[in-house]
Scaffold this motif. Structure first.
Motif, mmCIF file in Angstrom:
data_model
loop_
_atom_site.group_PDB
_atom_site.id
_atom_site.type_symbol
_atom_site.label_atom_id
_atom_site.label_comp_id
_atom_site.label_asym_id
_atom_site.label_seq_id
_atom_site.Cartn_x
_atom_site.Cartn_y
_atom_site.Cartn_z
ATOM 1 N N ARG A 179 3.763 -8.827 -7.282
ATOM 2 C CA ARG A 179 2.789 -9.922 -7.164
ATOM 3 C C ARG A 179 3.215 -10.902 -6.060
ATOM 4 O O ARG A 179 2.399 -11.323 -5.246
ATOM 5 C CB ARG A 179 2.632 -10.632 -8.508
ATOM 6 C CG ARG A 179 1.524 -11.635 -8.572
ATOM 7 C CD ARG A 179 1.214 -12.140 -9.979
ATOM 8 N NE ARG A 179 2.340 -12.292 -10.900
ATOM 9 C CZ ARG A 179 2.655 -11.422 -11.870
ATOM 10 N NH1 ARG A 179 1.935 -10.343 -12.077
ATOM 11 N NH2 ARG A 179 3.694 -11.637 -12.656
ATOM 12 N N LYS A 219 2.580 -2.191 -11.372
ATOM 13 C CA LYS A 219 2.172 -3.241 -10.440
ATOM 14 C C LYS A 219 1.717 -4.496 -11.178
ATOM 15 O O LYS A 219 2.036 -5.612 -10.779
ATOM 16 C CB LYS A 219 1.067 -2.730 -9.519
ATOM 17 C CG LYS A 219 1.568 -1.704 -8.530
ATOM 18 C CD LYS A 219 0.576 -1.085 -7.580
ATOM 19 C CE LYS A 219 -0.824 -1.449 -7.588
ATOM 20 N NZ LYS A 219 -1.664 -0.748 -6.621
ATOM 21 N N LYS A 220 0.998 -4.315 -12.275
ATOM 22 C CA LYS A 220 0.492 -5.454 -13.044
ATOM 23 C C LYS A 220 1.635 -6.274 -13.643
ATOM 24 O O LYS A 220 1.597 -7.499 -13.668
ATOM 25 C CB LYS A 220 -0.417 -4.958 -14.172
ATOM 26 C CG LYS A 220 -1.106 -6.090 -14.925
ATOM 27 C CD LYS A 220 -1.853 -5.600 -16.161
ATOM 28 C CE LYS A 220 -2.997 -4.697 -15.822
ATOM 29 N NZ LYS A 220 -3.803 -4.322 -16.999
ATOM 30 N N LYS A 221 2.684 -5.601 -14.110
ATOM 31 C CA LYS A 221 3.807 -6.267 -14.773
ATOM 32 C C LYS A 221 4.842 -6.845 -13.809
ATOM 33 O O LYS A 221 5.610 -7.720 -14.186
ATOM 34 C CB LYS A 221 4.525 -5.285 -15.702
ATOM 35 C CG LYS A 221 3.739 -4.875 -16.920
ATOM 36 C CD LYS A 221 4.625 -4.073 -17.852
ATOM 37 C CE LYS A 221 4.237 -2.622 -17.861
ATOM 38 N NZ LYS A 221 5.058 -1.804 -18.757
ATOM 39 N N SER A 233 0.810 -1.220 0.000
ATOM 40 C CA SER A 233 0.000 0.000 0.000
ATOM 41 C C SER A 233 0.845 1.273 0.000
ATOM 42 O O SER A 233 0.316 2.367 -0.129
ATOM 43 C CB SER A 233 -0.932 0.009 1.217
ATOM 44 O OG SER A 233 -0.184 0.074 2.414
ATOM 45 N N ASP A 265 5.740 4.891 -17.008
ATOM 46 C CA ASP A 265 4.596 3.988 -16.977
ATOM 47 C C ASP A 265 3.689 4.375 -15.815
ATOM 48 O O ASP A 265 4.117 5.069 -14.888
ATOM 49 C CB ASP A 265 5.093 2.542 -16.805
ATOM 50 C CG ASP A 265 4.157 1.495 -17.390
ATOM 51 O OD1 ASP A 265 3.004 1.841 -17.750
ATOM 52 O OD2 ASP A 265 4.579 0.338 -17.495
ATOM 53 N N THR A 266 2.467 3.900 -15.847
ATOM 54 C CA THR A 266 1.539 4.187 -14.750
ATOM 55 C C THR A 266 1.790 3.222 -13.602
ATOM 56 O O THR A 266 2.303 2.116 -13.802
ATOM 57 C CB THR A 266 0.072 4.031 -15.207
ATOM 58 O OG1 THR A 266 -0.172 2.646 -15.503
ATOM 59 C CG2 THR A 266 -0.236 4.899 -16.411
ATOM 60 N N LEU A 267 1.394 3.641 -12.409
ATOM 61 C CA LEU A 267 1.527 2.791 -11.236
ATOM 62 C C LEU A 267 0.756 1.487 -11.448
ATOM 63 O O LEU A 267 1.248 0.401 -11.142
ATOM 64 C CB LEU A 267 1.014 3.509 -9.989
ATOM 65 C CG LEU A 267 1.036 2.724 -8.682
ATOM 66 C CD1 LEU A 267 2.447 2.288 -8.326
ATOM 67 C CD2 LEU A 267 0.438 3.544 -7.558
ATOM 68 N N GLN A 268 -0.423 1.589 -12.017
ATOM 69 C CA GLN A 268 -1.241 0.405 -12.270
ATOM 70 C C GLN A 268 -0.517 -0.594 -13.188
ATOM 71 O O GLN A 268 -0.485 -1.786 -12.920
ATOM 72 C CB GLN A 268 -2.576 0.815 -12.878
ATOM 73 C CG GLN A 268 -3.593 -0.284 -12.924
ATOM 74 C CD GLN A 268 -4.965 0.245 -13.335
ATOM 75 O OE1 GLN A 268 -5.092 1.332 -13.869
ATOM 76 N NE2 GLN A 268 -5.980 -0.552 -13.075
ATOM 77 N N ASN A 269 0.071 -0.097 -14.275
ATOM 78 C CA ASN A 269 0.807 -0.979 -15.189
ATOM 79 C C ASN A 269 2.056 -1.568 -14.544
ATOM 80 O O ASN A 269 2.376 -2.741 -14.759
ATOM 81 C CB ASN A 269 1.197 -0.244 -16.469
ATOM 82 C CG ASN A 269 0.058 -0.117 -17.440
ATOM 83 O OD1 ASN A 269 -0.898 -0.883 -17.389
ATOM 84 N ND2 ASN A 269 0.153 0.852 -18.326
#
Length: 165
Positions: free
Chosen positions: A118, A111-113, A79, A105-109
């Protein structure tokens, strides 16, 4: 400090990383940390407005039952993140594990990558004793930067962990 108006105190269980890694005199043993926490407990009645927080998470299994209220899990990489002056998104300021750059890049991308992100969120790779502990959701195995410095992996064992659950 209290006399001049300071009301919020952070206690750091400093874990030597980087240049200081391996320098045992810089680290704080669990016995010393517990000694400090008991001292704080004795002082609390004299400091009614003071708030004390452990700045680095400590595994719940390392604390005596009457000090478990000091346990908090490491929020960095889940968080909270650390962003350096170059936009690098780090799991935390101590560990220096870089998972991306917010300028590119975006924070969302990011984290996803990120496999690192993960694994941290899911607990994948954490010691089995921690993952199977009834208190894992509460302490998440302690400080991830300490685990990295101690074991070579941010998903490794926190050096204060004693697998109590």
């Amino acid at each position: 400090m209290y006399e001049i108006g300071v009301r919020n105190f952070s206690i750091t269980r400093f874990t030597p990383t980087g240049v200081g890694q391996g320098e045992s005199t810089l680290g704080l043993s669990i016995d010393k940390l517990i000694e400090v926490l008991y001292l704080i407990e004795r002082l609390k009645p004299q400091l009614p407005e003071a708030n004390f927080l452990l700045a680095n998470s400590v595994p719940l299994c390392a604390l005596p039952k009457d000090l478990c209220h000091y346990c908090n899990y490491c929020h960095f990489g889940s968080s909270r993140f650390y962003v350096d002056v170059h936009g690098n998104l780090l799991m935390c300021g101590m560990s220096r594990v870089r998972i991306g750059n917010i300028m590119n890049d975006t924070l969302q991308n990011i984290k996803k990558k990120s496999v690192d992100f993960r694994n941290l969120v899911t607990g994948t790779g954490f010691p089995e004793e921690c993952r199977n502990c009834r208190d894992f959701a509460r302490c998440r195995g302690g400080c991830r930067a300490a685990a990295l410095a101690y074991s070579g992996s941010y998903c490794g064992k926190d050096p204060l962990c004693c697998y109590g659950g």
